[in-house]
Write a protein that holds these residues in place. Structure first.
Motif, PDB file in Angstrom:
ATOM      1  N   ASP A 107      38.124  28.212  53.277  1.00  0.00           N
ATOM      2  CA  ASP A 107      38.647  28.945  52.123  1.00  0.00           C
ATOM      3  C   ASP A 107      40.138  28.624  51.997  1.00  0.00           C
ATOM      4  O   ASP A 107      40.639  27.708  52.658  1.00  0.00           O
ATOM      5  N   ALA A 141      36.076  31.192  57.818  1.00  0.00           N
ATOM      6  CA  ALA A 141      36.496  31.675  56.499  1.00  0.00           C
ATOM      7  C   ALA A 141      36.731  33.187  56.519  1.00  0.00           C
ATOM      8  O   ALA A 141      35.919  33.950  57.040  1.00  0.00           O
ATOM      9  N   ALA A 142      37.847  33.596  55.933  1.00  0.00           N
ATOM     10  CA  ALA A 142      38.197  35.019  55.853  1.00  0.00           C
ATOM     11  C   ALA A 142      37.628  35.658  54.596  1.00  0.00           C
ATOM     12  O   ALA A 142      37.673  36.862  54.436  1.00  0.00           O
ATOM     13  N   THR A 143      37.113  34.811  53.708  1.00  0.00           N
ATOM     14  CA  THR A 143      36.453  35.317  52.509  1.00  0.00           C
ATOM     15  C   THR A 143      35.009  34.837  52.529  1.00  0.00           C
ATOM     16  O   THR A 143      34.690  33.838  53.174  1.00  0.00           O
ATOM     17  N   SER A 144      34.137  35.562  51.850  1.00  0.00           N
ATOM     18  CA  SER A 144      32.744  35.135  51.801  1.00  0.00           C
ATOM     19  C   SER A 144      32.228  35.304  50.382  1.00  0.00           C
ATOM     20  O   SER A 144      32.636  36.227  49.686  1.00  0.00           O
TER      21      SER A 144
END
Lengths: 325, 261
Positions: B95, B221-224
């Motif tokens: 990300d 990833a810190a976002t999904s």
């Protein structure tokens, strides 16, 4: 981590309307998630009454960093202020309406915190006890439902995605805090500023806007744009690139750093369609794009696109419109 | 002076773009090209080399699959002297934060005076990579530069903001993203295109950069992305190539939609 922080931008001594729109959206989100919402305001010489009035738009507490370093519009001192607020507040989410400053500030904050960041969010939802954004993609043809796996989540919303209301007139306590500034944040300084000068007519009220971009070739290309605008009974708009190049006055500029317009008809001539432009005109009723480059992103969000030479198409269109008149 | 330019390979704008239903990632297996906004950053570096700092070395830095070599060559042809290409399967699915971590790790290995980026990526419309990378490197950052001047170890940048024009001075080393108003990128002449392949290409892995693979890529990833939906709003776009009748067809469309009386 608990609570939602909304970075609110101050421009010309007033909290930006875009920031207030996101603050109100955060209050709705906070109610659904059971999280309180703090407004974080950075600036210098800020007026306490105006700050307290953010309570009328959903802020539980208004946390204020008041320092000359924060009045320059430079993002990195604001990163420091947000990081200081995060140490004290332990927020779960950070939100801001996209502007030149806030987007850079929240990007810096995300990097410093190791937090996930979603940009260009157009909706905020509470799903399964967490914030799940809708992030626009592929020329606005798809919405990705983006959430976070990190402990803190950072969201920059698309400029103008959330309109502000007049609020409920309430107030919130104002608490001041002193940021810890980092060396590199102070190694970038504002050395000059020129206010934008409004010289032309106000284009935001026009029903029809004919806009010109770099594809016009040079300043003289605006001659045919003006003729088409006159034929439609409308006004002329311009992109940042041509305003920066001195082809057309700033007062006609549409986009992130110009005006937001919603005419019934927007005719984009020789405009590639960068996001900075799109956020200022995507609310237009019908969007027409004329560009010789079939790859131009503007075709992704136009209703009617013509791949061709605007020097041929624009005069033809002008003659046809005049003939109907 | 040492300038690094972070560039991105993006799907060819003419290709039909698609997001994979399973991974929710943009399908990148089709025709790809150099992000057009990055060409302004390369041109800005070339103008520095042609003008105030002739001894400048321009390094192209990218994170992309190995297949992205052609886009790297394209950037070198436009004026890069060498390239650092981070190619590692573990970086796939990064990300914004993950991408910034990888780029910062590559930039940290060397001492660059100036790190340039384009104003945004054409595919994701991401305009925050400069801010992320600068913070990870702990250096000053200026975005949306409409002009760049060098003096005494600093860059002075003019940029348009909501209230007008700011002039901002940043000490080097620093990160600057350039707006598309800064210049008109030149197309490279044929010998430059032919010569690009012979310039030094360095292909590196995450391990060689000392990046913990669990902090980047899909795994880190810190976002999904949990799903996709269709936005309400605009219908289909009619796009036609002008054959001399496009203006007439447009007017008929506007009359039918009652936009024009």
């Amino acid at each position: 981590m608990a609570g939602i922080a909304v970075l609110c931008e101050v421009q010309g001594g007033e909290v930006a309307r875009g920031s207030i729109g996101v603050l109100e959206e955060a209050a709705r989100l906070g109610a659904a998630l059971g999280e309180s919402v703090d407004a974080i305001v950075c600036g210098s010489g800020l007026d306490d009454a105006k700050l307290a009035a953010l309570g009328g738009f959903g802020a539980t507490t208004v946390r204020v960093a008041d320092d000359a370093l924060l009045a320059s519009g430079i993002a990195q001192p604001v990163v420091d202020a947000c990081a200081t607020a995060q140490e004290a507040g332990g927020y779960r989410y950070w939100l801001a309406a996209a502007s030149i400053m806030t987007a850079d500030a929240l990007a810096g904050l995300a990097a410093r915190l190791g937090a996930g960041i979603v940009i260009d969010a157009v909706e905020l939802h509470a799903e399964g006890g967490a914030l799940v954004t809708r992030r626009s993609g592929l020329g606005d043809s798809v919405l990705a439902h983006c959430g976070f796996t990190s402990t803190v989540g950072v969201v920059v919303t698309r400029a103008n995605a959330f309109a502000a209301t007049d609020g409920n007139g309430g107030t919130a306590p104002v608490e001041r805090f002193a940021p810890t500034f980092r060396a590199w944040s102070q190694a970038v300084t504002l050395v000059g500023h020129e206010d934008a000068v409004e010289t032309g007519p106000d284009i935001s009220a026009a029903d029809v806007l004919v806009a010109g971009g770099r594809g016009l070739g040079d300043a003289s290309g605006f001659g045919q744009i003006e003729e088409l605008a006159t034929a439609f009974g409308g006004a002329v708009a311009a992109t940042r690139a041509v305003v920066d190049a001195g082809w057309y006055p700033y007062s006609a500029q549409v986009g992130q750093t110009g005006k937001t317009v919603t005419p019934k008809l927007y005719v984009a001539c020789g405009i590639s369609g960068a996001i900075q432009h799109k956020v200022g005109m995507q609310g237009s009723g019908t969007i027409v794009a004329i560009n010789k480059d079939k790859n131009a992103p503007i075709f992704d969000y136009a209703d009617f696109g013509i791949v061709g030479d605007l020097n041929a198409v624009v005069p033809q269109l002008t003659a046809l419109v005049k003939a109907r008149g | 002076m040492r300038i690094a330019i972070c560039v991105k390979e993006v799907p060819d704008p003419t290709a039909v773009k698609r997001i994979d239903d399973g991974s929710h990632r943009l399908v990148r297996s089709g025709e790809n090209t150099l992000n057009p906004y990055d060409r302004h950053a390369i041109e800005a570096a070339v103008q520095i080399k042609e003008g105030p700092a002739p001894d400048t070395e321009i390094t192209i830095v990218t994170m992309a699959p190995e297949s992205a070599g052609r886009s790297v060559d394209r950037a070198l042809a436009q004026g890069g002297d060498r390239s650092i290409h981070i190619a590692d399967e573990a970086a796939a699915g990064s990300d914004l934060l993950g991408t910034a971590r990888v780029l910062a790790a590559a930039l940290k290995r060397e001492s660059f005076d100036l790190i340039l980026l384009g104003q945004q990526a054409a595919d994701s419309e991401c305009y925050v990579m400069a801010g992320l990378v600068a913070e990870l490197l702990e250096v000053p950052c200026v975005t949306q530069a409409a002009s760049i001047e060098l003096a005494d170890g600093s860059v002075t940048v003019k940029r348009q903001v909501e209230t007008g024009y700011d002039t901002v001075k940043a000490q080097m080393p620093c990160v600057v993203s350039v707006s598309d108003a800064i210049n008109d990128p030149r197309y490279p002449p044929l010998p430059a295109i032919m010569g690009a392949k012979r310039k030094p290409h360095e292909v590196v892995t995450l391990a060689e950069l000392g990046v913990d693979a669990s902090t980047v890529g899909a795994a880190g990833a810190a976002t999904s992305v949990g799903g996709l939906s269709k936005p309400a709003g605009r219908g289909d776009t009619i796009v036609l190539e002008d054959d001399g009748t496009a203006a007439e067809q447009l007017l008929a469309f506007l009359v039918e939609k009652k936009v024009v009386a």
